[in-house]
Motif scaffolding. Structure first.
Motif, PDB file in Angstrom:
ATOM      1  N   GLN A  30     -14.981 -24.218  42.440  1.00 57.06           N
ATOM      2  CA  GLN A  30     -13.975 -25.243  42.667  1.00 57.06           C
ATOM      3  C   GLN A  30     -12.644 -24.789  42.080  1.00 57.06           C
ATOM      4  OE1 GLN A  30     -14.488 -27.975  44.392  1.00 57.06           O
ATOM      5  NE2 GLN A  30     -12.469 -28.896  44.095  1.00 57.06           N
ATOM      6  N   VAL A  31     -11.617 -24.825  42.915  1.00 62.76           N
ATOM      7  CA  VAL A  31     -10.286 -24.417  42.477  1.00 62.76           C
ATOM      8  C   VAL A  31      -9.504 -25.651  42.030  1.00 62.76           C
ATOM      9  CG1 VAL A  31      -8.106 -23.388  43.211  1.00 62.76           C
ATOM     10  CG2 VAL A  31     -10.274 -22.425  44.015  1.00 62.76           C
ATOM     11  N   GLN A  32      -8.784 -25.512  40.937  1.00 60.09           N
ATOM     12  CA  GLN A  32      -7.965 -26.617  40.433  1.00 60.09           C
ATOM     13  C   GLN A  32      -6.583 -26.152  40.055  1.00 60.09           C
ATOM     14  OE1 GLN A  32     -10.230 -28.399  37.134  1.00 60.09           O
ATOM     15  NE2 GLN A  32     -10.390 -30.258  38.369  1.00 60.09           N
ATOM     16  N   LEU A  33      -5.629 -27.056  40.231  1.00 62.02           N
ATOM     17  CA  LEU A  33      -4.266 -26.875  39.748  1.00 62.02           C
ATOM     18  C   LEU A  33      -3.968 -28.044  38.826  1.00 62.02           C
ATOM     19  CD1 LEU A  33      -2.378 -25.935  43.028  1.00 62.02           C
ATOM     20  CD2 LEU A  33      -2.735 -24.426  41.071  1.00 62.02           C
ATOM     21  N   VAL A  34      -3.489 -27.743  37.635  1.00 62.64           N
ATOM     22  CA  VAL A  34      -3.190 -28.800  36.669  1.00 62.64           C
ATOM     23  C   VAL A  34      -1.771 -28.636  36.168  1.00 62.64           C
ATOM     24  CG1 VAL A  34      -3.806 -29.842  34.464  1.00 62.64           C
ATOM     25  CG2 VAL A  34      -5.607 -28.944  35.955  1.00 62.64           C
ATOM     26  N   GLU A  35      -0.946 -29.671  36.414  1.00 68.84           N
ATOM     27  CA  GLU A  35       0.440 -29.651  35.953  1.00 68.84           C
ATOM     28  C   GLU A  35       0.544 -30.262  34.562  1.00 68.84           C
ATOM     29  OE1 GLU A  35       0.798 -30.867  40.430  1.00 68.84           O
ATOM     30  OE2 GLU A  35      -0.458 -31.365  38.719  1.00 68.84           O
ATOM     31  N   SER A  36       1.579 -29.858  33.849  1.00 72.23           N
ATOM     32  CA  SER A  36       1.875 -30.433  32.546  1.00 72.23           C
ATOM     33  C   SER A  36       3.367 -30.309  32.282  1.00 72.23           C
ATOM     34  CB  SER A  36       1.082 -29.726  31.443  1.00 72.23           C
ATOM     35  OG  SER A  36       1.422 -28.351  31.397  1.00 72.23           O
ATOM     36  N   GLY A  37       3.836 -31.054  31.275  1.00 71.74           N
ATOM     37  CA  GLY A  37       5.224 -30.918  30.856  1.00 71.74           C
ATOM     38  C   GLY A  37       6.149 -32.024  31.290  1.00 71.74           C
ATOM     39  N   GLY A  38       5.661 -32.955  32.080  1.00 70.91           N
ATOM     40  CA  GLY A  38       6.510 -34.063  32.505  1.00 70.91           C
ATOM     41  C   GLY A  38       6.789 -35.015  31.366  1.00 70.91           C
ATOM     42  N   GLY A  39       7.693 -35.958  31.612  1.00 68.79           N
ATOM     43  CA  GLY A  39       8.012 -36.942  30.583  1.00 68.79           C
ATOM     44  C   GLY A  39       9.341 -37.599  30.843  1.00 68.79           C
ATOM     45  N   LEU A  40       9.859 -38.238  29.803  1.00 71.10           N
ATOM     46  CA  LEU A  40      11.130 -38.937  29.863  1.00 71.10           C
ATOM     47  C   LEU A  40      12.225 -38.047  29.278  1.00 71.10           C
ATOM     48  CD1 LEU A  40      12.836 -41.534  30.283  1.00 71.10           C
ATOM     49  CD2 LEU A  40      12.124 -42.209  27.972  1.00 71.10           C
ATOM     50  N   LEU A  97      13.720 -30.132  31.075  1.00 72.94           N
ATOM     51  CA  LEU A  97      12.271 -30.173  30.956  1.00 72.94           C
ATOM     52  C   LEU A  97      11.710 -28.902  31.555  1.00 72.94           C
ATOM     53  CD1 LEU A  97      11.009 -33.754  32.006  1.00 72.94           C
ATOM     54  CD2 LEU A  97      10.799 -32.687  29.747  1.00 72.94           C
ATOM     55  N   ARG A  98      10.551 -28.519  31.063  1.00 72.98           N
ATOM     56  CA  ARG A  98       9.855 -27.368  31.626  1.00 72.98           C
ATOM     57  C   ARG A  98       8.473 -27.813  32.061  1.00 72.98           C
ATOM     58  NH1 ARG A  98      10.561 -21.863  31.475  1.00 72.98           N
ATOM     59  NH2 ARG A  98       8.694 -20.559  31.680  1.00 72.98           N
ATOM     60  N   LEU A  99       8.220 -27.696  33.361  1.00 73.89           N
ATOM     61  CA  LEU A  99       6.908 -28.017  33.910  1.00 73.89           C
ATOM     62  C   LEU A  99       6.081 -26.753  34.030  1.00 73.89           C
ATOM     63  CD1 LEU A  99       7.899 -30.428  36.847  1.00 73.89           C
ATOM     64  CD2 LEU A  99       7.508 -30.975  34.439  1.00 73.89           C
ATOM     65  N   SER A 100       4.784 -26.912  33.828  1.00 73.82           N
ATOM     66  CA  SER A 100       3.875 -25.793  34.007  1.00 73.82           C
ATOM     67  C   SER A 100       2.720 -26.218  34.896  1.00 73.82           C
ATOM     68  CB  SER A 100       3.330 -25.322  32.661  1.00 73.82           C
ATOM     69  OG  SER A 100       4.357 -24.779  31.867  1.00 73.82           O
ATOM     70  N   CYS A 101       2.156 -25.239  35.581  1.00 71.68           N
ATOM     71  CA  CYS A 101       1.012 -25.498  36.455  1.00 71.68           C
ATOM     72  C   CYS A 101       0.036 -24.339  36.274  1.00 71.68           C
ATOM     73  CB  CYS A 101       1.475 -25.593  37.897  1.00 71.68           C
ATOM     74  SG  CYS A 101       0.139 -25.748  39.104  1.00 71.68           S
ATOM     75  N   ALA A 102      -1.194 -24.662  35.944  1.00 72.98           N
ATOM     76  CA  ALA A 102      -2.207 -23.645  35.702  1.00 72.98           C
ATOM     77  C   ALA A 102      -3.314 -23.751  36.742  1.00 72.98           C
ATOM     78  CB  ALA A 102      -2.787 -23.813  34.302  1.00 72.98           C
ATOM     79  N   ALA A 103      -3.667 -22.617  37.316  1.00 69.99           N
ATOM     80  CA  ALA A 103      -4.747 -22.557  38.293  1.00 69.99           C
ATOM     81  C   ALA A 103      -6.022 -22.090  37.611  1.00 69.99           C
ATOM     82  CB  ALA A 103      -4.394 -21.605  39.422  1.00 69.99           C
ATOM     83  N   ARG A 108       6.516 -17.256  37.407  1.00 68.15           N
ATOM     84  CA  ARG A 108       5.063 -17.256  37.399  1.00 68.15           C
ATOM     85  C   ARG A 108       4.533 -16.106  36.573  1.00 68.15           C
ATOM     86  NH1 ARG A 108       2.996 -16.604  43.499  1.00 68.15           N
ATOM     87  NH2 ARG A 108       0.973 -16.128  42.568  1.00 68.15           N
ATOM     88  N   ASP A 109       3.329 -16.294  36.059  1.00 69.31           N
ATOM     89  CA  ASP A 109       2.622 -15.249  35.319  1.00 69.31           C
ATOM     90  C   ASP A 109       1.314 -15.016  36.056  1.00 69.31           C
ATOM     91  OD1 ASP A 109       1.103 -13.714  33.583  1.00 69.31           O
ATOM     92  OD2 ASP A 109       1.921 -14.675  31.794  1.00 69.31           O
ATOM     93  N   ASN A 110       1.252 -13.936  36.797  1.00 67.00           N
ATOM     94  CA  ASN A 110       0.066 -13.671  37.614  1.00 67.00           C
ATOM     95  C   ASN A 110      -1.159 -13.327  36.756  1.00 67.00           C
ATOM     96  OD1 ASN A 110       1.402 -14.131  40.044  1.00 67.00           O
ATOM     97  ND2 ASN A 110       2.089 -12.005  40.182  1.00 67.00           N
ATOM     98  N   THR A 111      -0.936 -12.871  35.538  1.00 65.77           N
ATOM     99  CA  THR A 111      -2.073 -12.550  34.669  1.00 65.77           C
ATOM    100  C   THR A 111      -2.740 -13.811  34.130  1.00 65.77           C
ATOM    101  OG1 THR A 111      -0.721 -12.420  32.665  1.00 65.77           O
ATOM    102  CG2 THR A 111      -0.943 -10.412  33.976  1.00 65.77           C
ATOM    103  N   LYS A 112      -1.969 -14.897  34.056  1.00 60.48           N
ATOM    104  CA  LYS A 112      -2.500 -16.153  33.548  1.00 60.48           C
ATOM    105  C   LYS A 112      -2.676 -17.190  34.646  1.00 60.48           C
ATOM    106  CE  LYS A 112      -0.413 -15.561  28.974  1.00 60.48           C
ATOM    107  NZ  LYS A 112       0.505 -16.137  27.968  1.00 60.48           N
ATOM    108  N   ASN A 113      -2.295 -16.831  35.879  1.00 59.08           N
ATOM    109  CA  ASN A 113      -2.387 -17.759  37.018  1.00 59.08           C
ATOM    110  C   ASN A 113      -1.619 -19.048  36.758  1.00 59.08           C
ATOM    111  OD1 ASN A 113      -4.052 -16.056  38.613  1.00 59.08           O
ATOM    112  ND2 ASN A 113      -5.826 -16.689  37.411  1.00 59.08           N
ATOM    113  N   THR A 114      -0.399 -18.892  36.278  1.00 60.42           N
ATOM    114  CA  THR A 114       0.433 -20.051  35.988  1.00 60.42           C
ATOM    115  C   THR A 114       1.789 -19.919  36.678  1.00 60.42           C
ATOM    116  OG1 THR A 114       1.303 -19.043  33.971  1.00 60.42           O
ATOM    117  CG2 THR A 114      -0.634 -20.446  33.740  1.00 60.42           C
ATOM    118  N   VAL A 115       2.392 -21.060  36.929  1.00 59.57           N
ATOM    119  CA  VAL A 115       3.747 -21.112  37.447  1.00 59.57           C
ATOM    120  C   VAL A 115       4.498 -22.156  36.627  1.00 59.57           C
ATOM    121  CG1 VAL A 115       3.188 -22.829  39.227  1.00 59.57           C
ATOM    122  CG2 VAL A 115       5.185 -21.338  39.508  1.00 59.57           C
ATOM    123  N   SER A 116       5.767 -21.888  36.354  1.00 64.28           N
ATOM    124  CA  SER A 116       6.564 -22.794  35.535  1.00 64.28           C
ATOM    125  C   SER A 116       7.878 -23.112  36.223  1.00 64.28           C
ATOM    126  CB  SER A 116       6.853 -22.167  34.168  1.00 64.28           C
ATOM    127  OG  SER A 116       5.663 -21.949  33.449  1.00 64.28           O
TER     128      SER A 116
END
Length: 119
Positions: A1-11, A18-24, A71-79
């Motif tokens: 199962q593949v997942q994408l999880v975002e983080s970093g949102g807020g007020l 703000l800096r958003l991140s997404c990890a696969a 993006r960091d392809n070694t960590k499968n993340t995008v910011s």
């Protein structure tokens, strides 16, 4: 199962950052294109930024010069670094990516992260 999880949102206050991140995660062979979308209340989802596996980027005209996608392809993340935020940019921000899963190309979405720009 593949997942994408975002983080970093807020007020954040107008003009702030703000800096958003997404990890696969999950079982996949590779990730090609990755996108950030946003959806404001009562509006359609729109693309904000795009980055290829090689790091080439494209941005919506409304965010050029203020947002930076990486993006960091070694960590499968995008910011997504968002500067000089404006109240009209309040929205739920979603990460989207194209995966190669067992020789099949599949598109996945994250659950979204709320960004609120307000004083």
């Amino acid at each position: 199962q593949v997942q994408l999880v975002e983080s970093g949102g807020g007020l954040v206050q107008p003009g702030g950052s703000l800096r958003l991140s997404c990890a696969a995660s999950g079982s996949f062979f590779s990730i090609s294109d990755m996108h950030w979308y946003r959806q404001a209340p009562g509006k359609q989802r729109e693309v904000v930024a795009h980055i290829t596996s090689g790091g080439s980027t494209n941005y919506a005209d409304s965010v050029k010069g203020r947002f930076t996608n990486s993006r960091d392809n070694t960590k499968n993340t995008v910011s997504l670094q968002m500067n000089s935020l404006k109240p009209e940019k309040t929205a739920v921000y979603y990460c989207n990516a194209q995966f190669l899963v067992r020789s099949e190309g599949l598109c996945y979405w994250g659950q979204g992260t709320q960004v609120t720009v307000s004083s």
